[in-house]
Design an enzyme around this catalytic site. Structure first.
Site, PDB file in Angstrom:
ATOM      1  CG  HIS A  52      -2.008   1.004   1.118  1.00 18.99           C
ATOM      2  ND1 HIS A  52      -1.800   2.345   1.339  1.00 18.99           N
ATOM      3  CD2 HIS A  52      -3.318   0.883   0.775  1.00 18.99           C
ATOM      4  CE1 HIS A  52      -2.932   2.998   1.134  1.00 18.99           C
ATOM      5  NE2 HIS A  52      -3.878   2.130   0.792  1.00 18.99           N
TER       6      HIS A  52
ATOM      7  CD  GLU B  15      -5.371   1.420  -3.284  1.00 19.80           C
ATOM      8  OE1 GLU B  15      -6.568   1.437  -2.997  1.00 19.80           O
ATOM      9  OE2 GLU B  15      -4.465   1.496  -2.430  1.00 19.80           O
TER      10      GLU B  15
HETATM   11  C1  PEP Z   1      -6.870   3.049   0.097  1.00 17.01           C
HETATM   12  O1  PEP Z   1      -6.156   3.666   0.880  1.00 17.01           O
HETATM   13  O2  PEP Z   1      -6.621   1.858  -0.168  1.00 17.01           O
HETATM   14  C2  PEP Z   1      -7.994   3.765  -0.501  1.00 17.01           C
HETATM   15  C3  PEP Z   1      -8.465   3.325  -1.612  1.00 17.01           C
HETATM   16  O3  PEP Z   1      -8.451   4.849   0.191  1.00 17.01           O
HETATM   17  P1  PEP Z   1      -9.662   5.831  -0.216  1.00 17.01           P
HETATM   18  O4  PEP Z   1     -10.767   5.010  -0.769  1.00 17.01           O
HETATM   19  O5  PEP Z   1     -10.026   6.512   1.058  1.00 17.01           O
HETATM   20  O6  PEP Z   1      -9.113   6.776  -1.246  1.00 17.01           O
END
Ligand code: PEP
Length: 241
Positions: free
Chosen positions: A99, A168
């Site tokens: 992450h 992400e």
């Molecule tokens: C995450 O940190 O994995 C994430 C997707 O956070 P958010 O949905 O709050 O952007």
């Protein structure tokens, strides 16, 4: 929209206490009553709640994941850490690795790779996070960064292993800003072009500010196998988008 099963993975980060267990009761009910079984829900609460989640969810189709592990497979003198074997022993099925909030704290490709290898050895399903920063995106380095993260993170992992990749973009996490579908689709296609050569069994998810406000638009991307959801997953109402 396709007919495939979509993943909804709730990353609770450092939120939640025993009282929060109440909020998942609605989700359990929803998953039981829903006629469409086109979703898979996985909760990743903090370590302190893992045991309670495993227990509460055991008679449902919802599964439990952790948010990180120590890189060492063997037990050892590592104060404050938890390894893959401990999670497996608890009944946890998934673990988030790589992450960006941990990469920012100094977690490097080598550690991430060791963590993934350890998780696989313990038969945990890996949710492998990748994504570019806003600076890298502005400098048109997205593809280079994604490829580097994938090639290093997944080094030495057998073709038959099941891998869940969560794309992400760092600039999208917790900001309320989501890439437009064109950009997202382009990046997912790029990730798929690399992953599909390395693995037979993989899923590609999107994570970053997913909420009831943008899910319909995101669902239009057929290539996506689901979502990793941070902030919005705290509320059972929002998770069932
Ligand atoms: C995450 O940190 O994995 C994430 C997707 O956070 P958010 O949905 O709050 O952007």
């Amino acid at each position: 929209m396709t007919n495939k099963i979509r993943y909804f993975i709730a990353n609770w980060k450092m939120y939640g206490d025993l009282g929060s267990l109440k909020s998942i009761k609605n989700v359990i009910k929803f998953s039981r009553l829903s006629k469409s079984k086109k979703f898979k829900i996985i909760y990743c609460p903090p370590y302190t709640l893992l045991s309670d989640f495993v227990d509460t969810l055991k008679k449902s189709s919802i599964e439990t994941g952790a948010q990180n592990i120590h890189e060492n497979y063997d037990f050892g003198a590592h104060t404050g850490f938890i390894n893959s074997k401990m999670l497996k022993n608890l009944g946890v099925k998934y673990v988030i690795i790589g992450h960006s909030e941990n990469r920012t704290l100094g977690e490097d490709h080598k550690q991430i790779n060791k963590k993934i290898l350890s998780a696989i050895k313990s038969k945990l399903n890996v949710i492998f996070c990748i994504g570019e920063t806003s600076f890298q995106r502005k400098n048109k380095k997205t593809n280079i960064i994604l490829k580097k993260q994938i090639m290093n993170g997944l080094k030495g992992i057998g073709k038959k292993c099941k891998i869940i990749v969560a794309y992400e973009p760092v600039w999208s996490i917790g900001t309320g800003v989501v890439p437009n579908n064109l950009e997202l689709e382009k990046n997912i296609k790029f990730i798929k072009s690399i992953i599909s050569k390395k693995f037979n069994n993989y899923k590609i998810l999107y994570g970053g500010s997913v909420s009831p406000n943008n899910i319909k638009k995101l669902n239009m991307i057929d290539l996506l196998d689901g979502y990793l959801i941070g902030g919005a997953s705290q509320s059972s109402k929002n998770l069932l988008i």
